[in-house]
Design a protein around this motif. Structure first.
Motif, PDB file in Angstrom:
ATOM      1  N   ALA A  20       0.806  -1.228   0.000  1.00 15.83           N
ATOM      2  CA  ALA A  20       0.000   0.000   0.000  1.00 15.83           C
ATOM      3  C   ALA A  20       0.837   1.275   0.000  1.00 15.83           C
ATOM      4  N   ASP A  21       2.151   1.161   0.167  1.00 15.14           N
ATOM      5  CA  ASP A  21       3.012   2.344   0.062  1.00 15.14           C
ATOM      6  C   ASP A  21       3.748   2.381  -1.274  1.00 15.14           C
ATOM      7  N   LEU A  22       3.310   1.548  -2.216  1.00 20.18           N
ATOM      8  CA  LEU A  22       3.929   1.491  -3.539  1.00 20.18           C
ATOM      9  C   LEU A  22       2.973   2.027  -4.595  1.00 20.18           C
ATOM     10  N   LEU A  23       3.455   2.928  -5.438  1.00 17.88           N
ATOM     11  CA  LEU A  23       2.680   3.357  -6.597  1.00 17.88           C
ATOM     12  C   LEU A  23       2.523   2.200  -7.559  1.00 17.88           C
ATOM     13  N   LYS A  24       1.552   2.290  -8.449  1.00 17.27           N
ATOM     14  CA  LYS A  24       1.310   1.205  -9.396  1.00 17.27           C
ATOM     15  C   LYS A  24       2.559   0.920 -10.233  1.00 17.27           C
ATOM     16  N   SER A  25       3.242   1.966 -10.666  1.00 15.71           N
ATOM     17  CA  SER A  25       4.455   1.774 -11.461  1.00 15.71           C
ATOM     18  C   SER A  25       5.517   1.024 -10.657  1.00 15.71           C
ATOM     19  N   GLU A  26       5.591   1.287  -9.355  1.00  8.80           N
ATOM     20  CA  GLU A  26       6.555   0.588  -8.512  1.00  8.80           C
ATOM     21  C   GLU A  26       6.166  -0.872  -8.313  1.00  8.80           C
ATOM     22  N   VAL A  27       4.865  -1.146  -8.274  1.00  2.00           N
ATOM     23  CA  VAL A  27       4.404  -2.535  -8.182  1.00  2.00           C
ATOM     24  C   VAL A  27       4.850  -3.316  -9.418  1.00  2.00           C
ATOM     25  N   TYR A  28       4.761  -2.686 -10.586  1.00  2.00           N
ATOM     26  CA  TYR A  28       5.218  -3.342 -11.808  1.00  2.00           C
ATOM     27  C   TYR A  28       6.722  -3.584 -11.787  1.00  2.00           C
ATOM     28  N   THR A  29       7.477  -2.624 -11.263  1.00  2.00           N
ATOM     29  CA  THR A  29       8.926  -2.794 -11.170  1.00  2.00           C
ATOM     30  C   THR A  29       9.272  -3.982 -10.282  1.00  2.00           C
ATOM     31  N   ILE A  30       8.573  -4.095  -9.161  1.00  3.75           N
ATOM     32  CA  ILE A  30       8.804  -5.221  -8.262  1.00  3.75           C
ATOM     33  C   ILE A  30       8.324  -6.524  -8.907  1.00  3.75           C
ATOM     34  N   GLY A  31       7.203  -6.450  -9.622  1.00  6.81           N
ATOM     35  CA  GLY A  31       6.694  -7.632 -10.309  1.00  6.81           C
ATOM     36  C   GLY A  31       7.704  -8.206 -11.294  1.00  6.81           C
ATOM     37  N   LYS A  32       8.385  -7.330 -12.009  1.00  5.08           N
ATOM     38  CA  LYS A  32       9.415  -7.786 -12.957  1.00  5.08           C
ATOM     39  C   LYS A  32      10.556  -8.461 -12.215  1.00  5.08           C
ATOM     40  N   ALA A  33      10.985  -7.871 -11.120  1.00  5.26           N
ATOM     41  CA  ALA A  33      12.076  -8.456 -10.334  1.00  5.26           C
ATOM     42  C   ALA A  33      11.682  -9.795  -9.716  1.00  5.26           C
ATOM     43  N   LEU A  34      10.385  -9.965  -9.433  1.00  5.75           N
ATOM     44  CA  LEU A  34       9.885 -11.210  -8.820  1.00  5.75           C
ATOM     45  C   LEU A  34       9.508 -12.261  -9.856  1.00  5.75           C
ATOM     46  N   ASN A  35       9.723 -11.954 -11.126  1.00  2.00           N
ATOM     47  CA  ASN A  35       9.407 -12.887 -12.227  1.00  2.00           C
ATOM     48  C   ASN A  35       7.922 -13.230 -12.312  1.00  2.00           C
ATOM     49  N   VAL A  36       7.082 -12.220 -12.105  1.00  2.37           N
ATOM     50  CA  VAL A  36       5.641 -12.410 -12.320  1.00  2.37           C
ATOM     51  C   VAL A  36       5.420 -12.719 -13.808  1.00  2.37           C
ATOM     52  N   PRO A  37       4.532 -13.650 -14.137  1.00  2.00           N
ATOM     53  CA  PRO A  37       4.319 -14.032 -15.540  1.00  2.00           C
ATOM     54  C   PRO A  37       4.043 -12.842 -16.452  1.00  2.00           C
ATOM     55  N   ASP A  38       4.581 -12.926 -17.683  1.00  2.79           N
ATOM     56  CA  ASP A  38       4.404 -11.845 -18.659  1.00  2.79           C
ATOM     57  C   ASP A  38       2.935 -11.566 -18.956  1.00  2.79           C
ATOM     58  N   SER A  39       2.108 -12.612 -18.916  1.00  2.91           N
ATOM     59  CA  SER A  39       0.683 -12.419 -19.215  1.00  2.91           C
ATOM     60  C   SER A  39       0.053 -11.445 -18.236  1.00  2.91           C
ATOM     61  N   ILE A  40       0.533 -11.445 -16.989  1.00  6.60           N
ATOM     62  CA  ILE A  40       0.027 -10.533 -15.972  1.00  6.60           C
ATOM     63  C   ILE A  40       0.692  -9.167 -16.102  1.00  6.60           C
ATOM     64  N   MET A  41       1.997  -9.170 -16.341  1.00 12.92           N
ATOM     65  CA  MET A  41       2.730  -7.910 -16.487  1.00 12.92           C
ATOM     66  C   MET A  41       2.177  -7.068 -17.632  1.00 12.92           C
ATOM     67  N   ASN A  42       1.711  -7.734 -18.683  1.00 15.21           N
ATOM     68  CA  ASN A  42       1.267  -7.024 -19.889  1.00 15.21           C
ATOM     69  C   ASN A  42      -0.233  -6.775 -19.935  1.00 15.21           C
ATOM     70  N   ALA A  43      -0.991  -7.316 -18.976  1.00 21.78           N
ATOM     71  CA  ALA A  43      -2.450  -7.173 -18.988  1.00 21.78           C
ATOM     72  C   ALA A  43      -2.875  -5.806 -18.480  1.00 21.78           C
ATOM     73  N   ALA A  44      -3.953  -5.278 -19.034  1.00 22.28           N
ATOM     74  CA  ALA A  44      -4.508  -4.015 -18.536  1.00 22.28           C
ATOM     75  C   ALA A  44      -5.081  -4.249 -17.143  1.00 22.28           C
ATOM     76  N   PRO A  45      -4.752  -3.395 -16.156  1.00 22.04           N
ATOM     77  CA  PRO A  45      -5.295  -3.562 -14.805  1.00 22.04           C
ATOM     78  C   PRO A  45      -6.818  -3.549 -14.810  1.00 22.04           C
ATOM     79  N   SER A  46      -7.413  -4.473 -14.039  1.00 19.98           N
ATOM     80  CA  SER A  46      -8.876  -4.574 -13.978  1.00 19.98           C
ATOM     81  C   SER A  46      -9.284  -5.113 -12.625  1.00 19.98           C
ATOM     82  N   ASP A  47     -10.392  -4.586 -12.073  1.00 17.75           N
ATOM     83  CA  ASP A  47     -10.856  -5.098 -10.777  1.00 17.75           C
ATOM     84  C   ASP A  47     -11.696  -6.357 -10.906  1.00 17.75           C
ATOM     85  N   GLY A  48     -12.147  -6.673 -12.128  1.00 16.93           N
ATOM     86  CA  GLY A  48     -12.880  -7.909 -12.355  1.00 16.93           C
ATOM     87  C   GLY A  48     -14.205  -8.018 -11.636  1.00 16.93           C
ATOM     88  N   LEU A  49     -14.820  -6.894 -11.295  1.00 15.50           N
ATOM     89  CA  LEU A  49     -16.048  -6.921 -10.501  1.00 15.50           C
ATOM     90  C   LEU A  49     -17.323  -6.862 -11.328  1.00 15.50           C
TER      91      LEU A  49
END
Length: 262
Positions: free
Chosen positions: A164-193
Protein backbone atom coordinates in the motif's frame (compact mmCIF):
# COMPACT_ATOMS: atom_id res chain seq x y z
CA UNK A 1 13.74 2.80 -6.10
CA UNK A 2 16.20 0.21 -4.76
CA UNK A 3 14.05 -2.69 -5.87
CA UNK A 4 15.80 -5.59 -4.15
CA UNK A 5 16.05 -3.69 -0.88
CA UNK A 6 12.36 -2.81 -1.05
CA UNK A 7 11.48 -6.46 -1.69
CA UNK A 8 13.60 -7.60 1.27
CA UNK A 9 12.07 -4.91 3.48
CA UNK A 10 8.50 -5.98 2.68
CA UNK A 11 9.27 -9.69 3.07
CA UNK A 12 10.92 -9.10 6.47
CA UNK A 13 8.03 -6.85 7.53
CA UNK A 14 5.50 -9.52 6.59
CA UNK A 15 7.40 -12.27 8.39
CA UNK A 16 7.95 -10.21 11.55
CA UNK A 17 4.30 -9.16 11.67
CA UNK A 18 3.06 -12.74 11.29
CA UNK A 19 5.47 -14.16 13.86
CA UNK A 20 4.65 -11.44 16.38
CA UNK A 21 0.95 -12.13 15.82
CA UNK A 22 1.66 -15.84 16.32
CA UNK A 23 -0.06 -16.87 13.09
CA UNK A 24 1.03 -19.42 10.52
CA UNK A 25 1.16 -17.25 7.39
CA UNK A 26 -1.07 -15.55 4.86
CA UNK A 27 -4.08 -15.99 2.64
CA UNK A 28 -4.24 -14.01 -0.60
CA UNK A 29 -7.05 -13.68 -3.13
CA UNK A 30 -5.64 -14.24 -6.62
CA UNK A 31 -7.34 -12.25 -9.37
CA UNK A 32 -4.97 -12.61 -12.30
CA UNK A 33 -3.76 -9.03 -11.81
CA UNK A 34 -0.37 -7.54 -10.97
CA UNK A 35 -1.20 -6.50 -7.39
CA UNK A 36 -2.31 -9.92 -6.18
CA UNK A 37 0.57 -11.58 -8.06
CA UNK A 38 3.17 -9.35 -6.40
CA UNK A 39 1.55 -9.61 -2.96
CA UNK A 40 1.33 -13.40 -3.05
CA UNK A 41 4.93 -13.72 -4.24
CA UNK A 42 6.17 -11.44 -1.45
CA UNK A 43 4.21 -13.52 1.06
CA UNK A 44 5.68 -16.72 -0.39
CA UNK A 45 9.20 -15.39 0.05
CA UNK A 46 8.67 -15.24 3.83
CA UNK A 47 8.79 -19.04 3.96
CA UNK A 48 5.55 -19.07 5.97
CA UNK A 49 2.37 -20.79 4.82
CA UNK A 50 0.62 -19.08 1.93
CA UNK A 51 -2.83 -20.04 0.69
CA UNK A 52 -3.77 -18.60 -2.70
CA UNK A 53 -7.50 -18.55 -3.36
CA UNK A 54 -9.31 -18.18 -6.65
CA UNK A 55 -12.84 -16.84 -6.15
CA UNK A 56 -14.49 -16.51 -9.56
CA UNK A 57 -17.88 -14.85 -9.95
CA UNK A 58 -18.79 -14.90 -13.64
CA UNK A 59 -15.12 -14.13 -14.21
CA UNK A 60 -13.70 -13.14 -17.60
CA UNK A 61 -11.77 -16.14 -19.04
CA UNK A 62 -8.60 -14.05 -19.38
CA UNK A 63 -8.64 -13.28 -15.66
CA UNK A 64 -9.10 -16.95 -14.79
CA UNK A 65 -6.29 -18.15 -17.02
CA UNK A 66 -3.84 -15.56 -15.70
CA UNK A 67 -4.70 -16.40 -12.10
CA UNK A 68 -4.18 -20.09 -12.71
CA UNK A 69 -0.91 -19.49 -14.54
CA UNK A 70 0.42 -17.42 -11.65
CA UNK A 71 -0.61 -19.94 -8.99
CA UNK A 72 0.95 -22.81 -10.93
CA UNK A 73 4.20 -20.87 -11.31
CA UNK A 74 4.22 -19.88 -7.64
CA UNK A 75 3.75 -23.48 -6.49
CA UNK A 76 6.70 -24.66 -8.58
CA UNK A 77 8.91 -21.97 -7.01
CA UNK A 78 7.78 -22.14 -3.37
CA UNK A 79 7.03 -25.32 -1.41
CA UNK A 80 5.10 -23.29 1.21
CA UNK A 81 2.39 -22.24 -1.27
CA UNK A 82 -0.94 -24.04 -1.51
CA UNK A 83 -4.07 -23.10 -3.40
CA UNK A 84 -7.80 -23.64 -3.44
CA UNK A 85 -10.69 -22.49 -5.56
CA UNK A 86 -14.09 -21.34 -4.32
CA UNK A 87 -16.62 -20.75 -7.07
CA UNK A 88 -18.79 -17.97 -5.67
CA UNK A 89 -21.01 -17.65 -8.73
CA UNK A 90 -23.85 -19.77 -7.23
CA UNK A 91 -23.65 -17.80 -3.95
CA UNK A 92 -23.79 -14.50 -5.84
CA UNK A 93 -26.75 -15.62 -7.95
CA UNK A 94 -28.64 -16.83 -4.88
CA UNK A 95 -27.97 -13.50 -3.17
CA UNK A 96 -29.54 -11.70 -6.12
CA UNK A 97 -32.77 -13.68 -5.68
CA UNK A 98 -33.12 -12.41 -2.10
CA UNK A 99 -32.61 -8.67 -2.64
CA UNK A 100 -34.39 -6.01 -4.66
CA UNK A 101 -32.84 -5.26 -8.04
CA UNK A 102 -35.06 -2.26 -8.62
CA UNK A 103 -33.62 1.19 -9.12
CA UNK A 104 -31.27 2.92 -11.52
CA UNK A 105 -29.33 0.29 -13.42
CA UNK A 106 -25.96 1.95 -12.81
CA UNK A 107 -26.60 1.97 -9.06
CA UNK A 108 -27.72 -1.67 -9.09
CA UNK A 109 -24.66 -2.71 -11.10
CA UNK A 110 -22.32 -0.92 -8.70
CA UNK A 111 -24.03 -2.38 -5.62
CA UNK A 112 -23.69 -5.86 -7.11
CA UNK A 113 -20.05 -5.24 -8.03
CA UNK A 114 -19.32 -4.30 -4.42
CA UNK A 115 -21.21 -7.38 -3.27
CA UNK A 116 -18.82 -9.55 -5.28
CA UNK A 117 -15.87 -8.00 -3.46
CA UNK A 118 -17.52 -8.50 -0.07
CA UNK A 119 -18.31 -12.15 -0.80
CA UNK A 120 -14.64 -12.65 -1.60
CA UNK A 121 -13.59 -10.93 1.62
CA UNK A 122 -15.86 -13.26 3.57
CA UNK A 123 -14.30 -16.26 1.83
CA UNK A 124 -10.76 -15.11 2.59
CA UNK A 125 -11.56 -14.63 6.28
CA UNK A 126 -13.26 -18.03 6.45
CA UNK A 127 -10.08 -19.76 5.33
CA UNK A 128 -7.92 -17.46 7.45
CA UNK A 129 -9.93 -18.40 10.52
CA UNK A 130 -9.67 -22.10 9.82
CA UNK A 131 -5.94 -22.12 9.22
CA UNK A 132 -4.66 -19.37 11.50
CA UNK A 133 -3.64 -17.07 8.65
CA UNK A 134 -3.65 -13.32 8.06
CA UNK A 135 -5.51 -11.83 5.09
CA UNK A 136 -2.93 -9.96 3.03
CA UNK A 137 -4.32 -6.97 1.15
CA UNK A 138 -3.42 -6.30 -2.46
CA UNK A 139 -4.16 -2.57 -2.71
CA UNK A 140 -1.47 -0.18 -3.98
CA UNK A 141 -0.92 3.45 -2.96
CA UNK A 142 -2.84 5.00 -5.86
CA UNK A 143 -5.90 2.83 -5.23
CA UNK A 144 -5.84 2.98 -1.44
CA UNK A 145 -4.87 6.60 -0.83
CA UNK A 146 -5.29 8.36 -4.16
CA UNK A 147 -8.61 7.54 -5.79
CA UNK A 148 -10.05 5.06 -3.27
CA UNK A 149 -10.59 2.53 -6.05
CA UNK A 150 -11.61 -0.42 -3.93
CA UNK A 151 -14.63 -1.75 -2.06
CA UNK A 152 -15.09 -0.79 1.57
CA UNK A 153 -15.20 -4.04 3.58
CA UNK A 154 -14.50 -5.89 0.33
CA UNK A 155 -10.95 -5.89 -1.01
CA UNK A 156 -10.42 -3.10 1.53
CA UNK A 157 -11.15 -5.55 4.37
CA UNK A 158 -7.71 -7.00 5.20
CA UNK A 159 -5.35 -7.63 8.11
CA UNK A 160 -2.28 -5.98 6.64
CA UNK A 161 -1.29 -4.17 3.43
CA UNK A 162 2.20 -5.01 2.19
CA UNK A 163 2.17 -2.96 -1.04
CA UNK A 164 0.00 0.00 0.00
CA UNK A 165 3.01 2.34 0.06
CA UNK A 166 3.93 1.49 -3.54
CA UNK A 167 2.68 3.36 -6.60
CA UNK A 168 1.31 1.20 -9.40
CA UNK A 169 4.46 1.77 -11.46
CA UNK A 170 6.56 0.59 -8.51
CA UNK A 171 4.40 -2.54 -8.18
CA UNK A 172 5.22 -3.34 -11.81
CA UNK A 173 8.93 -2.79 -11.17
CA UNK A 174 8.80 -5.22 -8.26
CA UNK A 175 6.69 -7.63 -10.31
CA UNK A 176 9.41 -7.79 -12.96
CA UNK A 177 12.08 -8.46 -10.33
CA UNK A 178 9.88 -11.21 -8.82
CA UNK A 179 9.41 -12.89 -12.23
CA UNK A 180 5.64 -12.41 -12.32
CA UNK A 181 4.32 -14.03 -15.54
CA UNK A 182 4.40 -11.85 -18.66
CA UNK A 183 0.68 -12.42 -19.22
CA UNK A 184 0.03 -10.53 -15.97
CA UNK A 185 2.73 -7.91 -16.49
CA UNK A 186 1.27 -7.02 -19.89
CA UNK A 187 -2.45 -7.17 -18.99
CA UNK A 188 -4.51 -4.01 -18.54
CA UNK A 189 -5.30 -3.56 -14.81
CA UNK A 190 -8.88 -4.57 -13.98
CA UNK A 191 -10.86 -5.10 -10.78
CA UNK A 192 -12.88 -7.91 -12.36
CA UNK A 193 -16.05 -6.92 -10.50
CA UNK A 194 -18.39 -6.68 -13.48
CA UNK A 195 -17.97 -10.10 -15.07
CA UNK A 196 -16.24 -8.75 -18.15
CA UNK A 197 -12.78 -7.58 -19.16
CA UNK A 198 -13.27 -3.83 -18.65
CA UNK A 199 -10.12 -2.21 -17.35
CA UNK A 200 -9.58 0.16 -14.44
CA UNK A 201 -8.86 2.91 -16.96
CA UNK A 202 -12.21 2.24 -18.64
CA UNK A 203 -13.93 2.83 -15.31
CA UNK A 204 -11.88 5.72 -13.97
CA UNK A 205 -11.22 7.57 -17.21
CA UNK A 206 -7.48 7.91 -16.61
CA UNK A 207 -4.48 5.58 -16.65
CA UNK A 208 -2.38 4.78 -13.59
CA UNK A 209 0.60 6.83 -14.85
CA UNK A 210 -1.79 9.77 -15.22
CA UNK A 211 -3.24 9.20 -11.76
CA UNK A 212 0.24 9.00 -10.23
CA UNK A 213 1.05 12.35 -11.83
CA UNK A 214 -2.18 13.88 -10.48
CA UNK A 215 -1.50 12.48 -7.02
CA UNK A 216 1.91 14.13 -7.03
CA UNK A 217 0.44 17.42 -8.24
CA UNK A 218 -2.11 17.37 -5.41
CA UNK A 219 0.66 16.73 -2.90
CA UNK A 220 2.45 19.78 -4.31
CA UNK A 221 -0.63 21.90 -3.67
CA UNK A 222 -1.71 22.31 -7.28
CA UNK A 223 -5.33 22.99 -8.28
CA UNK A 224 -7.27 22.30 -11.48
CA UNK A 225 -6.82 25.88 -12.69
CA UNK A 226 -3.06 25.30 -12.88
CA UNK A 227 -3.56 22.96 -15.87
CA UNK A 228 -5.26 22.81 -19.24
CA UNK A 229 -6.26 20.19 -21.78
CA UNK A 230 -5.76 16.53 -20.87
CA UNK A 231 -3.79 17.40 -17.74
CA UNK A 232 -6.69 19.39 -16.33
CA UNK A 233 -9.12 16.60 -17.21
CA UNK A 234 -6.97 14.01 -15.45
CA UNK A 235 -6.45 16.21 -12.39
CA UNK A 236 -10.20 16.81 -12.11
CA UNK A 237 -10.87 13.07 -12.42
CA UNK A 238 -8.36 12.36 -9.66
CA UNK A 239 -9.78 15.02 -7.36
CA UNK A 240 -13.35 13.85 -7.94
CA UNK A 241 -12.46 10.30 -6.87
CA UNK A 242 -10.22 11.49 -4.06
CA UNK A 243 -13.01 13.63 -2.63
CA UNK A 244 -15.93 11.24 -3.06
CA UNK A 245 -13.97 8.25 -1.71
CA UNK A 246 -12.42 10.07 1.25
CA UNK A 247 -14.68 8.09 3.59
CA UNK A 248 -12.66 4.97 2.68
CA UNK A 249 -9.33 6.57 3.56
CA UNK A 250 -10.09 7.99 7.00
CA UNK A 251 -11.11 6.27 10.28
CA UNK A 252 -14.79 5.56 10.78
CA UNK A 253 -16.39 8.68 12.32
CA UNK A 254 -17.31 8.27 15.97
CA UNK A 255 -19.96 10.41 17.61
CA UNK A 256 -18.18 11.44 20.82
CA UNK A 257 -20.55 12.28 23.66
CA UNK A 258 -19.64 15.40 25.67
CA UNK A 259 -18.64 14.47 29.24
CA UNK A 260 -21.13 16.97 30.71
CA UNK A 261 -24.09 15.02 29.29
CA UNK A 262 -22.81 11.46 29.49
Amino acid sequence: MQTEKVIDHIVNWLKDYALNAKVNGFVVGISGGIDSAVTSTLCAKTGLDVLCIEMPIHQAPSHVSRAQEHIAQLKTRFANVKDTRTDLTPVFEEFKTEVSLEGKQAAVDMALANTRARLRMTTLYYHAGLLGLLVAGTGNKVEDFGVGFYTKYGDGGVDLSPIADLLKSEVYTIGKALNVPDSIMNAAPSDGLFGDARSDEDQIGASYPELEWAMQMKDEGKVAEDFSGRQRTVFEIFMRYNTSNKHKMIPIPICEIPKNIK
